[in-house]
Enzyme design. Sequence first.
Site, mmCIF file in Angstrom:
data_model
loop_
_atom_site.group_PDB
_atom_site.id
_atom_site.type_symbol
_atom_site.label_atom_id
_atom_site.label_comp_id
_atom_site.label_asym_id
_atom_site.label_seq_id
_atom_site.Cartn_x
_atom_site.Cartn_y
_atom_site.Cartn_z
ATOM 1 N N ARG A 215 0.821 -1.208 0.000
ATOM 2 C CA ARG A 215 0.000 0.000 0.000
ATOM 3 C C ARG A 215 0.856 1.261 0.000
ATOM 4 O O ARG A 215 0.625 2.191 -0.762
ATOM 5 C CB ARG A 215 -0.928 0.004 1.221
ATOM 6 C CG ARG A 215 -2.032 -1.049 1.179
ATOM 7 C CD ARG A 215 -2.794 -1.038 2.491
ATOM 8 N NE ARG A 215 -3.930 -1.952 2.481
ATOM 9 C CZ ARG A 215 -3.841 -3.250 2.780
ATOM 10 N NH1 ARG A 215 -2.668 -3.776 3.100
ATOM 11 N NH2 ARG A 215 -4.921 -4.017 2.749
ATOM 12 N N ALA B 272 8.961 2.272 7.876
ATOM 13 C CA ALA B 272 8.186 1.032 7.926
ATOM 14 C C ALA B 272 8.069 0.494 9.345
ATOM 15 O O ALA B 272 7.047 0.664 10.006
ATOM 16 C CB ALA B 272 8.806 -0.010 6.988
ATOM 17 N N ARG B 273 9.125 -0.134 9.836
ATOM 18 C CA ARG B 273 9.120 -0.712 11.175
ATOM 19 C C ARG B 273 10.533 -0.730 11.739
ATOM 20 O O ARG B 273 11.505 -0.981 11.029
ATOM 21 C CB ARG B 273 8.601 -2.157 11.150
ATOM 22 C CG ARG B 273 7.098 -2.298 11.374
ATOM 23 C CD ARG B 273 6.694 -1.851 12.773
ATOM 24 N NE ARG B 273 5.264 -1.986 13.027
ATOM 25 C CZ ARG B 273 4.376 -1.047 12.826
ATOM 26 N NH1 ARG B 273 4.734 0.112 12.302
ATOM 27 N NH2 ARG B 273 3.102 -1.234 13.131
ATOM 28 N N ASP C 208 12.019 6.892 11.186
ATOM 29 C CA ASP C 208 10.791 7.224 11.908
ATOM 30 C C ASP C 208 10.388 6.138 12.903
ATOM 31 O O ASP C 208 9.514 6.364 13.733
ATOM 32 C CB ASP C 208 9.646 7.449 10.904
ATOM 33 C CG ASP C 208 8.369 7.938 11.570
ATOM 34 O OD1 ASP C 208 8.457 8.896 12.363
ATOM 35 O OD2 ASP C 208 7.300 7.363 11.307
ATOM 36 N N GLU D 118 10.813 1.970 21.524
ATOM 37 C CA GLU D 118 10.268 3.320 21.484
ATOM 38 C C GLU D 118 9.662 3.699 22.824
ATOM 39 O O GLU D 118 9.080 2.828 23.496
ATOM 40 C CB GLU D 118 9.201 3.410 20.367
ATOM 41 C CG GLU D 118 9.767 3.142 18.998
ATOM 42 C CD GLU D 118 8.716 3.120 17.895
ATOM 43 O OE1 GLU D 118 9.107 3.098 16.718
ATOM 44 O OE2 GLU D 118 7.503 3.096 18.224
ATOM 45 N N HIS E 241 8.027 8.072 15.225
ATOM 46 C CA HIS E 241 7.022 7.110 14.752
ATOM 47 C C HIS E 241 5.732 7.855 14.443
ATOM 48 O O HIS E 241 4.656 7.524 14.946
ATOM 49 C CB HIS E 241 6.774 6.008 15.782
ATOM 50 C CG HIS E 241 6.152 4.779 15.173
ATOM 51 N ND1 HIS E 241 6.383 3.520 15.627
ATOM 52 C CD2 HIS E 241 5.278 4.624 14.127
ATOM 53 C CE1 HIS E 241 5.712 2.638 14.913
ATOM 54 N NE2 HIS E 241 5.028 3.296 13.986
ATOM 55 N N GLY F 218 4.603 8.560 11.204
ATOM 56 C CA GLY F 218 4.134 8.376 9.839
ATOM 57 C C GLY F 218 2.633 8.491 9.712
ATOM 58 O O GLY F 218 2.107 9.003 8.716
#
Length: 329
Positions: free
Chosen positions: A153, A240-241, A265, A270, A287, A289
């Site tokens: 996506r 992404a991750r 990001d 975290e 993080h 996004g």
Amino acid sequence: MKKIFISTYPFGLHDSTPLQLLEKTGWEVQLNPLKRKLTSEEVAEIAQDVDGIIAGTEDLTPLIRKNPNLKIISRVGIGLDSVPLALCRERNITVAYTPDAVTMAVVELTIGLMVSLTRKVHLANFELRKGGWSRFTGKRLGESTIGLIGLGRVGSNVVRLLKEFKPKKLLLNDLKDKTNEITSLLSGTGVDFSFTTKDEIYAESDIISLHVPLSRKTKNMITHKEFSQMRKDSFLINTARGGIVNEDDLYHAVKDKVISGAAIDVYEKEPYKGNLLELEDIILTEHMGSCSFDCRLLMETGSAMEVIRFFNEEPLLNPVPEEEYQNQL
């Protein structure tokens, strides 16, 4: 009375609609009391007797083992690396997510980070505040070879937006055959593109952007070995991750000028407090996004409605598909 815990924070902060939907049910709804990302142990303790959880990216394994009453997990977002799907199936716990809500917010942040890195916006910001005025020069996206790993996506929509910049070339990699989709997307644009190996992307790209889920196959996908293949003037972006990029190896790659810089990001742990904070050549974001007003509302409303549908015995709109269960094997 059903008990629902919302572990993610913030939730309903900018628009209370998702909370209002839950409150109308008459159920007991508990918000994250600490107003920060919870540890897996904190989630397990606070939510040990709830019927459903609206979750962020917290590891839910301890909760599932501790709470025999849990019936549904509704993820605010798309990533499922924090949800042990096999264990959920074993415990007969339904899992839903919001796979489409987050897409464009992540895509736009990714494009913004590409521009910021290549035009050195972050360095100009630091320097100007210290009294400097170098007027940094960088390469336009239109003159860059851009490598994208993952064309789901987010990745495919990054391609869609990038075509307007007319990049020099797009190097693309995905586990699935996306030839027809990308060819149709870029038809008539004049943008040169090819599907290729990760190794070629590492070796040839000015910018490398990651758009793959975190799994056993992608854990530490980018390490010292991969950095050593990259160009010294290249940049790496990960929206992404956390865990896909080895953070210690990234630190040394940027510090030792193996690559020019990075934008990150997402992190293994975290909130992030590691040694990447020492390096000005890395843009670090929180993080965020998904943190646009519209996408947060879509995610929060979608996750709340899935819980409501579940307990009303209505079909879910976004149950986690079988493919995701297989990806965790």
